[in-house]
Design a protein around this motif. Structure first.
Motif, PDB file in Angstrom:
ATOM      1  N   VAL A   3      -7.485  -9.049  -1.648  1.00 29.96           N
ATOM      2  CA  VAL A   3      -8.319  -8.031  -0.989  1.00 29.96           C
ATOM      3  C   VAL A   3      -7.508  -7.421   0.141  1.00 29.96           C
ATOM      4  CG1 VAL A   3     -10.402  -7.691   0.384  1.00 29.96           C
ATOM      5  CG2 VAL A   3     -10.430  -9.306  -1.527  1.00 29.96           C
ATOM      6  N   PRO A   4      -7.400  -6.090   0.184  1.00 31.58           N
ATOM      7  CA  PRO A   4      -6.588  -5.489   1.255  1.00 31.58           C
ATOM      8  C   PRO A   4      -7.201  -5.776   2.626  1.00 31.58           C
ATOM      9  CG  PRO A   4      -7.342  -3.815  -0.314  1.00 31.58           C
ATOM     10  CD  PRO A   4      -7.946  -5.099  -0.741  1.00 31.58           C
ATOM     11  N   VAL A   5      -6.348  -6.123   3.565  1.00 31.65           N
ATOM     12  CA  VAL A   5      -6.825  -6.384   4.922  1.00 31.65           C
ATOM     13  C   VAL A   5      -7.123  -5.047   5.592  1.00 31.65           C
ATOM     14  CG1 VAL A   5      -6.164  -7.306   7.167  1.00 31.65           C
ATOM     15  CG2 VAL A   5      -5.469  -8.502   5.083  1.00 31.65           C
ATOM     16  N   PRO A   6      -8.345  -4.849   6.100  1.00 34.12           N
ATOM     17  CA  PRO A   6      -8.637  -3.539   6.707  1.00 34.12           C
ATOM     18  C   PRO A   6      -7.805  -3.308   7.974  1.00 34.12           C
ATOM     19  CG  PRO A   6     -10.494  -5.039   6.974  1.00 34.12           C
ATOM     20  CD  PRO A   6      -9.499  -5.750   6.126  1.00 34.12           C
TER      21      PRO A   6
ATOM     22  N   ASN B 104      12.064   0.386  -3.836  1.00 32.65           N
ATOM     23  CA  ASN B 104      11.460  -0.837  -4.364  1.00 32.65           C
ATOM     24  C   ASN B 104      11.368  -1.937  -3.310  1.00 32.65           C
ATOM     25  OD1 ASN B 104      11.019   0.207  -6.922  1.00 32.65           O
ATOM     26  ND2 ASN B 104      13.082  -0.299  -7.606  1.00 32.65           N
ATOM     27  N   ASP B 105      12.400  -2.041  -2.467  1.00 34.78           N
ATOM     28  CA  ASP B 105      12.364  -3.044  -1.401  1.00 34.78           C
ATOM     29  C   ASP B 105      11.211  -2.750  -0.452  1.00 34.78           C
ATOM     30  OD1 ASP B 105      15.987  -3.508  -0.987  1.00 34.78           O
ATOM     31  OD2 ASP B 105      14.545  -4.281  -2.450  1.00 34.78           O
ATOM     32  N   LEU B 106      11.071  -1.482  -0.074  1.00 28.43           N
ATOM     33  CA  LEU B 106      10.006  -1.109   0.861  1.00 28.43           C
ATOM     34  C   LEU B 106       8.644  -1.336   0.228  1.00 28.43           C
ATOM     35  CD1 LEU B 106       9.143   0.092   3.573  1.00 28.43           C
ATOM     36  CD2 LEU B 106       9.371   2.363   2.587  1.00 28.43           C
ATOM     37  N   LYS B 107       8.507  -0.959  -1.047  1.00 28.07           N
ATOM     38  CA  LYS B 107       7.225  -1.121  -1.759  1.00 28.07           C
ATOM     39  C   LYS B 107       6.855  -2.597  -1.810  1.00 28.07           C
ATOM     40  CE  LYS B 107       4.845   0.325  -5.930  1.00 28.07           C
ATOM     41  NZ  LYS B 107       4.876  -0.377  -7.200  1.00 28.07           N
ATOM     42  N   ASN B 113       2.691  -7.416   2.633  1.00 31.79           N
ATOM     43  CA  ASN B 113       1.886  -7.326   3.848  1.00 31.79           C
ATOM     44  C   ASN B 113       0.498  -6.762   3.589  1.00 31.79           C
ATOM     45  OD1 ASN B 113       3.575  -7.945   6.466  1.00 31.79           O
ATOM     46  ND2 ASN B 113       4.953  -6.972   5.009  1.00 31.79           N
ATOM     47  N   HIS B 114       0.039  -6.843   2.312  1.00 33.09           N
ATOM     48  CA  HIS B 114      -1.309  -6.433   1.929  1.00 33.09           C
ATOM     49  C   HIS B 114      -1.603  -4.978   2.244  1.00 33.09           C
ATOM     50  CE1 HIS B 114      -1.907 -10.701   1.420  1.00 33.09           C
ATOM     51  NE2 HIS B 114      -1.593 -10.904   2.676  1.00 33.09           N
ATOM     52  N   ILE B 115      -0.607  -4.106   2.104  1.00 37.07           N
ATOM     53  CA  ILE B 115      -0.839  -2.680   2.312  1.00 37.07           C
ATOM     54  C   ILE B 115      -0.788  -1.998   0.951  1.00 37.07           C
ATOM     55  CG2 ILE B 115       0.087  -0.583   3.368  1.00 37.07           C
ATOM     56  CD1 ILE B 115       1.238  -2.433   5.560  1.00 37.07           C
ATOM     57  N   PRO B 116      -1.885  -1.349   0.524  1.00 37.75           N
ATOM     58  CA  PRO B 116      -1.913  -0.731  -0.807  1.00 37.75           C
ATOM     59  C   PRO B 116      -0.885   0.391  -0.898  1.00 37.75           C
ATOM     60  CG  PRO B 116      -4.098  -0.714   0.227  1.00 37.75           C
ATOM     61  CD  PRO B 116      -3.136  -1.127   1.272  1.00 37.75           C
ATOM     62  N   VAL B 117       0.009   0.301  -1.884  1.00 38.42           N
ATOM     63  CA  VAL B 117       1.022   1.345  -2.046  1.00 38.42           C
ATOM     64  C   VAL B 117       1.210   1.653  -3.520  1.00 38.42           C
ATOM     65  CG1 VAL B 117       2.827  -0.434  -1.846  1.00 38.42           C
ATOM     66  CG2 VAL B 117       3.440   1.955  -1.610  1.00 38.42           C
ATOM     67  N   THR B 118       1.295   2.959  -3.829  1.00 41.93           N
ATOM     68  CA  THR B 118       1.523   3.371  -5.220  1.00 41.93           C
ATOM     69  C   THR B 118       2.693   4.339  -5.249  1.00 41.93           C
ATOM     70  OG1 THR B 118       0.007   5.233  -4.950  1.00 41.93           O
ATOM     71  CG2 THR B 118      -0.928   3.198  -5.824  1.00 41.93           C
ATOM     72  N   VAL B 129       0.862   5.491   0.513  1.00 44.39           N
ATOM     73  CA  VAL B 129       0.339   4.312   1.199  1.00 44.39           C
ATOM     74  C   VAL B 129      -1.120   4.536   1.580  1.00 44.39           C
ATOM     75  CG1 VAL B 129       0.634   2.860   3.241  1.00 44.39           C
ATOM     76  CG2 VAL B 129       2.637   3.831   2.114  1.00 44.39           C
ATOM     77  N   VAL B 130      -1.971   3.598   1.217  1.00 42.33           N
ATOM     78  CA  VAL B 130      -3.402   3.630   1.541  1.00 42.33           C
ATOM     79  C   VAL B 130      -4.040   4.952   1.107  1.00 42.33           C
ATOM     80  CG1 VAL B 130      -5.100   3.001   3.317  1.00 42.33           C
ATOM     81  CG2 VAL B 130      -2.741   2.344   3.619  1.00 42.33           C
ATOM     82  N   GLY B 131      -3.405   5.672   0.215  1.00 41.82           N
ATOM     83  CA  GLY B 131      -3.953   6.935  -0.282  1.00 41.82           C
ATOM     84  C   GLY B 131      -3.870   8.106   0.679  1.00 41.82           C
ATOM     85  N   VAL B 132      -3.365   7.910   1.903  1.00 40.58           N
ATOM     86  CA  VAL B 132      -3.341   9.025   2.865  1.00 40.58           C
ATOM     87  C   VAL B 132      -1.968   9.314   3.449  1.00 40.58           C
ATOM     88  CG1 VAL B 132      -5.737   8.786   3.600  1.00 40.58           C
ATOM     89  CG2 VAL B 132      -3.964   7.504   4.781  1.00 40.58           C
ATOM     90  N   LEU B 133      -0.993   8.452   3.187  1.00 46.13           N
ATOM     91  CA  LEU B 133       0.334   8.655   3.777  1.00 46.13           C
ATOM     92  C   LEU B 133       1.378   8.642   2.680  1.00 46.13           C
ATOM     93  CD1 LEU B 133       1.673   7.065   6.984  1.00 46.13           C
ATOM     94  CD2 LEU B 133       2.989   6.760   4.916  1.00 46.13           C
TER      95      LEU B 133
END
Lengths: 117, 163
Positions: A3-6, B104-107, B113-118, B129-133
């Motif tokens: 779960v992503p940490v907010p 790839n290293d950064l991703k 660190n639990h940060i959503p990245v695509t 990142v997080v859909g906004v950055l």
């Protein structure tokens, strides 16, 4: 799936314009955002980009600010804000001494200049 | 607001790359080559070339401008010279393999660190990142862009610490 940490959200105080958008909704800039021809928008963006790069170049450089009534002060350029309300400067030389950091209101400043290498 | 501030970007653009004399309030006068006019404050940015290869930049705030008189047109050489004054510095050049590895290293580090990245864009070269950055090559703090200032500064700080 983890779960992503907010991310904690920092709530900033309201800006000087009262609307806390950082700019006034009645300003020409915001009116232009609502409906301006693409060509004018492109020019607006290009002019603004050059100006912002200029501000970046000014950072950290000694500058001379010409205020009203013939007053000139010297300081190190710090930053400018989005809505052209104030300049932040370091080491402001005044007759009372050197202020480590200060804000100069844009309405008080007529012009400023600095040297580039 | 004065007449100068009421002009449109199309009007202001006509003064760029020209040598002008700016008449300001309290009888001040400024001369120089126009680098740009800020659309937000209508401030005129002037460049003066000094003898010792240095350039003096003067900014006349829009609210103080009374009249701007065009004295001379800039030729191509002057236009080139003026456009280089604030030009961003050239960065280090990376090979496609190096860029792929950096991405790839950064991703991987962001995901750890639990940060959503695509990945998005052509051949997945941009990280989202997080859909906004978004982060473009070469994936440093300067290559981050977002409309959210808070997330932008947080992620820039994280990447700065990582690199």
């Amino acid at each position: 799936m983890p779960v992503p940490v907010p991310v904690g959200v920092l709530r900033l105080p309201r800006g000087p314009e009262g609307s806390s958008r950082g700019f006034s909704p009645t300003s020409p800039r915001f009116q232009a955002l609502l409906g301006e021809p693409a060509a004018a928008q492109g020019l607006r963006a290009a002019l603004r980009e050059r100006y912002l790069r200029g501000l970046g170049a000014a950072r950290g450089r000694p500058a001379r600010f010409c205020l009203r009534a013939g007053v000139c002060v010297e300081a190190v350029f710090g930053a400018a804000d989005v809505g052209a309300v104030a300049f932040q400067v370091d080491a402001l030389r005044t007759p009372l001494g050197v202020q480590a950091a200060a804000l100069l209101r844009c309405t008080d400043v007529l012009a400023y200049s600095f040297l580039l290498d | 607001m004065n007449d100068w501030q009421r002009k449109s970007p199309l009007d202001w653009e006509k003064y760029v790359n020209k040598m002008v004399k700016v008449a300001a309030i309290e009888k001040h006068e400024y001369e120089g080559w126009v680098l740009t006019v800020d659309p937000v404050s209508a401030s005129v940015v002037l460049a003066t070339f000094l003898e010792n290869e240095k350039v003096s930049i003067s900014v006349v705030l829009g609210h103080a401008v009374q009249e701007v008189e065009i004295l001379k047109e800039g030729d191509d050489e002057m236009k080139q010279r003026l456009s280089c004054i604030f030009a961003p510095e050239e960065g280090k050049a990376y090979s496609p393999e190096e860029l792929e590895k950096r991405k790839n290293d950064l991703k991987t580090w962001l995901e750890t660190n639990h940060i959503p990245v695509t990945e998005q864009g052509e051949s997945g070269r941009t990280l989202c990142v997080v859909g906004v950055l978004t982060i473009d090559p070469p994936y440093g703090p300067e290559e981050c862009s977002s409309s959210n200032e808070i997330i932008l500064s947080r992620i820039q700080g994280l990447i700065q610490g990582y690199l």
